[in-house]
Write a protein that holds these residues in place. Sequence first.
Motif, short mmCIF file in Angstrom:
data_model
loop_
_atom_site.label_atom_id
_atom_site.label_comp_id
_atom_site.label_asym_id
_atom_site.label_seq_id
_atom_site.Cartn_x
_atom_site.Cartn_y
_atom_site.Cartn_z
N GLU A 281 0.86 -1.18 0.00
CA GLU A 281 0.00 0.00 0.00
C GLU A 281 0.90 1.23 0.00
N ILE A 317 -4.79 0.53 -2.22
CA ILE A 317 -5.44 0.68 -0.93
C ILE A 317 -6.17 -0.61 -0.57
N HIS A 318 -5.97 -1.08 0.64
CA HIS A 318 -6.58 -2.32 1.10
C HIS A 318 -8.09 -2.22 1.04
#
Length: 390
Positions: A281, A317-318
């Motif tokens: 990320e 982004i997770h």
Amino acid sequence: MRKSLLAMAALMGVATLPAHAWRVNIDKDTFADIGFSTIVRGISEGKRSESPDEKSRINFYVPQFNITASGQVNKLVYFNMNLEGRAANDSPVVRDSFIGLKFADEFRVQAGLMRAPFSRVALTSAYVQLFPYTPRYRDIGMLVVEPTNVGTVVNPRDAGVVVWGNVADGMVKYYLGVTDGDTIGSSTDNSLATTIRLQFTPTMLGYKPEKGYTLSDTYLGRQNVLSVGFGYRVVGRSGTGVRDTKMWTVDMLYEQKFGNLVPNLQVGYINQKDTRGRANEKASQLYAQGQLLFDQMMGFGKPALAIRLEQNQNKNIHGAGANENDPKVTRLGVWGHYYIKGQDAKVSLGLDSVSLNSEAKNRSCAPTTFTSPRNCRNFTDITLQLQTRF
């Protein structure tokens, strides 16, 4: 009086002390300078969302005030304290509180709560910025890459120990810090942040070094500056599958006086990897800004025009969907400054235009958005700001 305060600035590592701080003398080697600073702001805020209930609005507020005390016990031991308040409903908090030992100009040790010596932005006070720091521009549908506390927007300070100094009369300045990292204030913290910053000034070409601990966006023509800095920071993290967050930055400031004109240019890039401890990320910030100051009194002050272009971006982004991998926010700021007495008395009027790409808008409007309120459309703000320091 002013010469003694400027000497104190070099000792304490303060970018620019107010010219008329109140000095309390105990003896020739023991003294403290007490200062007061405040910013008052009126802002016309553009609509932030597509909701039919959303409206543009005008707000007046005091984003911050500061009461400072800095001085020395003797020629070896110095100290600094900064109490800051931000709004009528907030209690003042201690932003800086540290004790320093100056063994030599090349070797100083500071322990306590202070600015993390990573990027130029993190080392610059709001009172000497060309563009007022407003967190809303850095957290719209994105993780924050600046200040250095990962995932927060309010405080580039960190608690710990920093060794720093000026080598070759300021041609090279170095910082080495071991601090609490982004978990500052947590009783369960079991990790540390390690920070290194190097800054180079070609003094052989006649440029003046920035010898203090902190920095400034502009020196208003008092000295010609060309500084190039590089910073690297690792924030330790613990937990299964969690990675240390790694950051690096490069920045440059150029300012030189040509007759009555003082052009200024600053550029910088900040990069984070494994943001929030999550593998791959990433977050980054790229900015360029400048000011042109007319160094002559016009009326009761000196006018200047400043422009800034900034881009913030996240990757991987997770939990993001297929169309939400790379939210990006771009900001364009145009500000006019009127320096009545340098940074000690200043009036500023500015326009900030913020643009979000589709991924940033989608993520900002989602129920799991990072921010509140949900800012999911392009908007423009107009701000009038007054500043004073004593």
